[in-house]
Design a protein around this motif. Structure first.
Motif, PDB file in Angstrom:
ATOM      1  N   CYS A  48     -13.864   1.869 -11.545  1.00 16.85           N
ATOM      2  CA  CYS A  48     -13.674   1.171 -10.268  1.00 16.85           C
ATOM      3  C   CYS A  48     -12.210   1.165  -9.853  1.00 16.85           C
ATOM      4  CB  CYS A  48     -14.195  -0.262 -10.345  1.00 16.85           C
ATOM      5  SG  CYS A  48     -13.103  -1.399 -11.208  1.00 16.85           S
ATOM      6  N   GLY A  49     -11.317   1.666 -10.688  1.00 15.56           N
ATOM      7  CA  GLY A  49      -9.911   1.735 -10.342  1.00 15.56           C
ATOM      8  C   GLY A  49      -9.089   0.574 -10.889  1.00 15.56           C
ATOM      9  N   ALA A  95     -12.888  -0.177  -3.554  1.00 15.22           N
ATOM     10  CA  ALA A  95     -13.021   1.284  -3.551  1.00 15.22           C
ATOM     11  C   ALA A  95     -12.247   1.871  -4.735  1.00 15.22           C
ATOM     12  CB  ALA A  95     -12.490   1.858  -2.247  1.00 15.22           C
ATOM     13  N   PHE A 106     -10.164  -3.885  -2.386  1.00 18.18           N
ATOM     14  CA  PHE A 106     -11.239  -3.843  -1.388  1.00 18.18           C
ATOM     15  C   PHE A 106     -12.483  -3.125  -1.906  1.00 18.18           C
ATOM     16  CE2 PHE A 106      -7.453  -4.308   1.431  1.00 18.18           C
ATOM     17  CZ  PHE A 106      -7.763  -5.572   1.903  1.00 18.18           C
ATOM     18  N   ASN A 121       0.811  -1.219   0.000  1.00 18.73           N
ATOM     19  CA  ASN A 121       0.000   0.000   0.000  1.00 18.73           C
ATOM     20  C   ASN A 121       0.852   1.281   0.000  1.00 18.73           C
ATOM     21  OD1 ASN A 121      -2.215   1.655   0.043  1.00 18.73           O
ATOM     22  ND2 ASN A 121      -2.777   1.236   2.175  1.00 18.73           N
ATOM     23  N   THR A 126      -3.605  -1.319  -6.371  1.00 22.42           N
ATOM     24  CA  THR A 126      -3.714  -0.708  -5.052  1.00 22.42           C
ATOM     25  C   THR A 126      -4.697  -1.493  -4.207  1.00 22.42           C
ATOM     26  OG1 THR A 126      -5.623   0.697  -5.464  1.00 22.42           O
ATOM     27  CG2 THR A 126      -3.484   1.609  -6.064  1.00 22.42           C
ATOM     28  N   PRO A 181      -9.346   4.031  -6.141  1.00 26.26           N
ATOM     29  CA  PRO A 181      -8.089   4.566  -5.608  1.00 26.26           C
ATOM     30  C   PRO A 181      -7.882   6.021  -5.996  1.00 26.26           C
ATOM     31  CG  PRO A 181      -7.665   3.116  -7.463  1.00 26.26           C
ATOM     32  CD  PRO A 181      -9.147   3.089  -7.242  1.00 26.26           C
ATOM     33  N   GLU A 182      -7.204   6.726  -5.095  1.00 32.12           N
ATOM     34  CA  GLU A 182      -6.813   8.095  -5.386  1.00 32.12           C
ATOM     35  C   GLU A 182      -5.802   8.114  -6.524  1.00 32.12           C
ATOM     36  OE1 GLU A 182      -4.911  10.822  -2.292  1.00 32.12           O
ATOM     37  OE2 GLU A 182      -6.388   9.616  -1.191  1.00 32.12           O
ATOM     38  N   GLU A 207      -7.031  -0.278  -2.502  1.00 29.76           N
ATOM     39  CA  GLU A 207      -8.404   0.244  -2.629  1.00 29.76           C
ATOM     40  C   GLU A 207      -9.203  -0.562  -3.655  1.00 29.76           C
ATOM     41  OE1 GLU A 207      -5.748   2.450  -2.719  1.00 29.76           O
ATOM     42  OE2 GLU A 207      -6.481   4.470  -2.235  1.00 29.76           O
ATOM     43  N   ALA A 208      -8.594  -0.784  -4.836  1.00 32.22           N
ATOM     44  CA  ALA A 208      -9.309  -1.521  -5.880  1.00 32.22           C
ATOM     45  C   ALA A 208      -9.636  -2.939  -5.395  1.00 32.22           C
ATOM     46  CB  ALA A 208      -8.488  -1.554  -7.162  1.00 32.22           C
ATOM     47  N   ARG A 257       2.172   5.029  -0.755  1.00 32.46           N
ATOM     48  CA  ARG A 257       1.616   6.383  -0.924  1.00 32.46           C
ATOM     49  C   ARG A 257       2.777   7.312  -1.225  1.00 32.46           C
ATOM     50  NH1 ARG A 257      -4.003   5.846  -0.361  1.00 32.46           N
ATOM     51  NH2 ARG A 257      -3.893   3.587  -0.130  1.00 32.46           N
TER      52      ARG A 257
END
Ligand SMILES: [Zn+2]
Ligand SMILES: [Zn+2]
Ligand SMILES: [Zn+2]
Ligand SMILES: [Zn+2]
Length: 565
Positions: A522-523, A265, A263, A35, A258, A267-268, A260-261, A37
């Motif tokens: 969706c990323g 969500a 899970f 993860n 990432t 991603p930024e 996020e994808a 950043r």
């Protein structure tokens, strides 16, 4: 930061799957998603592309390889394939906290260097890739006596392509003094230089993709967690290398992706670390079970690499390309050229601009997006097309563009249960800056459609550039290469790496803008579904460009993305 006691987080699409698929628990693995950043990590932190905690008495490592296998390829060429490292690094640091700076913009800022300059610079110092602390990343295959892992690599091409890795497994408490890092003069590919990232690791579970019953239970969802991840399971078709007479241990999977994808969500930033070996590839780092300093870096495909057999045409200009260019084979693809020719296709035939096999009871789709910008443009145009603009204010019926049957079109992809792909579009320029129609894709089972809709509505006054000429198809499979994925120097060459025309699959050409990653809303990553070139079917996209249609790699149900090149 997780600890070894943290419970892995299970993504929604895997929740309850062990109840649905008996015996699946045996094929479960736990992995730590790194993860990353973008940020400014320090020597004491876990990081990607950050500074390493280096002992004062230990020289900074340099690559032993002369790189002549690869540099030699460029002696005769006019292009200077390598990028100055200092430039890449300056840009990385300057934009460290920006998530939305694309490589394409940075492309403008780089300086190429010559092969002679690279030879003169001498041995190549390695660059820091990752530093991981045991308490942050419990699922790395740690040797008993280590609590700090450092990965460096030489950013040149080696063997069949890719950087050469070196690792250190250390005890943080035993490091004394402050060693100084050396920088290489040049890099073979900017994407071998990670953006500096701090990590917010998350543990999760994943499953072997070959486990019995899992494919049916998951549909198009992935059982494998995305890169960057520590430990866990290997990606598609990666070999399992051996060292010292034993299978090696999967240590890190490196590439875009990432948590996020994974899970569910958006991603930024879809690829914060920016390390990639061409679309479709991850790197897998393996370590020896006997001596943990023995490591190997391999390509781990995110999709299967197609084979060339008698059914695949190799264009003359590419006949010797794989022999002559080291590493090119990994960027091979096969596109299905649709080869349209004017005709009168029926509803049960492959077609472009032909009638669709559409159930009689199913409403014909319309586009109810706001077309005001286009209507206003047309109304004020000095060259009116004579379109009935007033009739075009309401919802617009979509126009059939293509229909393909799985059995007749090699290279057909889609949901397992579907055997017909239908492409429609709203024949009005959407996104005024891009001037392209809005595309919609339907998947069907031919056998389920017994009553066919006979007179689908047509858009009012359509005679414009987005009305394809009805055409029959003669599909042909053709080899091409991912011009964006091959090492930067190679793609400067004047070779057409991909086919122009109406096609299914294969690779996108980037003629209009610099390459930029396309993602689903969706990323997730997308794959090239289809290209509409237009010339052979009387369609004009923009000022004679092509329309690329991308589908989500996570779900076939997500709306397609388009880009114009
Ligand atoms: Zn090297
Ligand atoms: Zn070994
Ligand atoms: Zn529309
Ligand atoms: Zn998606």
């Amino acid at each position: 930061m997780p600890t070894t006691h943290d419970q892995p987080r299970v993504p929604a699409h895997l929740t309850g799957i062990e109840d649905a698929v008996p015996g699946l628990a045996e094929h479960r693995a736990v992995t730590t998603l790194l993860n990353p950043r973008r940020g400014n990590p320090n020597e004491g932190q876990s990081s990607i592309g950050g500074p390493l905690r280096w002992p004062g008495d230990e020289p900074w490592p340099v690559c032993e390889d002369s790189h002549e296998d690869w540099l030699g390829v460029w002696d005769e060429a006019d292009t200077h394939p390598l990028t100055h490292f200092g430039d890449v690094w300056t840009v990385r640091l300057a934009f460290a906290n920006w998530n939305d700076v694309s490589e394409a913009i940075l492309d403008k800022l780089r300086r190429y260097v010559t092969v002679a300059e690279v030879r003169e610079a001498g041995p190549v110092p390695l660059i820091p890739v990752a530093q991981l602390r045991r308490q942050d990343v419990p699922d790395l295959p740690w040797p008993d006596d280590a609590d700090l892992f450092q990965l460096l690599w030489c950013p040149m091409e080696h063997g069949s392509g890719g950087p050469a890795p070196v690792v250190r497994w250390r005890k943080a408490a035993e490091i004394s003094g402050w060693g100084r890092a050396d920088n290489p003069f040049a890099v073979a590919d900017r994407r071998y230089v990670p953006w500096p990232c701090v990590l917010e690791p998350v543990r999760t579970v994943e499953y072997l993709p070959d486990a019995p019953g899992i494919a049916a239970a998951l549909g198009s969802w992935s059982p494998l967690a995305p890169a960057w991840k520590a430990g866990g399971l290997r990606w598609w078709r990666t070999s399992e290398p051996e060292c010292c007479d034993a299978p090696m241990l999967l240590t890190l999977t490196i590439g875009p992706g990432t948590p996020e994808a994974w899970f569910g969500a958006v991603p930024e930033e879809p690829d914060p670390a920016g390390v990639e070996l061409g679309p479709g590839n991850n790197f897998a780092l393996w370590r020896c079970a006997g001596d943990p300093a023995h490591v190997r870096l391999e390509r781990a495909l995110r999709h299967a690499l197609p084979t060339i057999d008698a059914s695949v045409t190799v264009p003359e200009r590419l006949a010797r390309a794989e022999e002559e260019i080291p590493g090119l084979a990994a960027h091979r693809g096969v596109a299905t050229m649709l080869r349209p020719r004017p005709g009168e296709p029926g509803v049960r035939e492959n077609s472009i601009g032909g009638p669709l096999l559409w159930p009689a009871h199913e409403p014909w789709p319309t586009c109810s997006e706001d077309h005001e910008a286009w209507l206003e443009f047309e109304a004020n145009s000095p060259y009116p097309d004579g379109l009935p603009l007033d009739e075009m204010r309401g919802p617009i019926p979509l126009l059939p563009i293509a229909q393909l049957f799985r059995g007749d079109v090699p290279g057909f992809t889609g949901p397992d249960e579907a055997d017909v792909m239908q492409v429609l579009w709203c024949p009005i320029s959407h996104h005024m800056a891009l001037w392209c129609p809005k595309v919609s894709v339907r998947w069907r089972r031919a056998a389920e459609i017994t009553q066919v809709l006979e007179h689908p509505p047509t858009p009012p006054g359509m005679a414009g550039p987005y009305l394809p000429r009805p055409s029959l198809l003669s599909p042909e499979r053709v080899v091409e290469y991912d011009a964006w994925g091959v090492p930067e120097g190679i793609r400067q060459e004047e070779i057409d790496w991909y086919e122009d025309g109406e096609k299914l699959g294969g690779f996108a050409g980037w003629s209009l803008s610099d390459p930029h990653p396309v993602h689903c809303a969706c990323g997730s990553d997308v794959q090239l579904l289809m290209c509409i070139h237009g010339y052979d079917i009387d369609v004009t996209i923009g000022r004679g460009y092509s329309l690329w249609i991308w589908s989500c790699t996570t779900s076939w149900d997500h709306p397609v993305q388009t880009s114009m090149q």
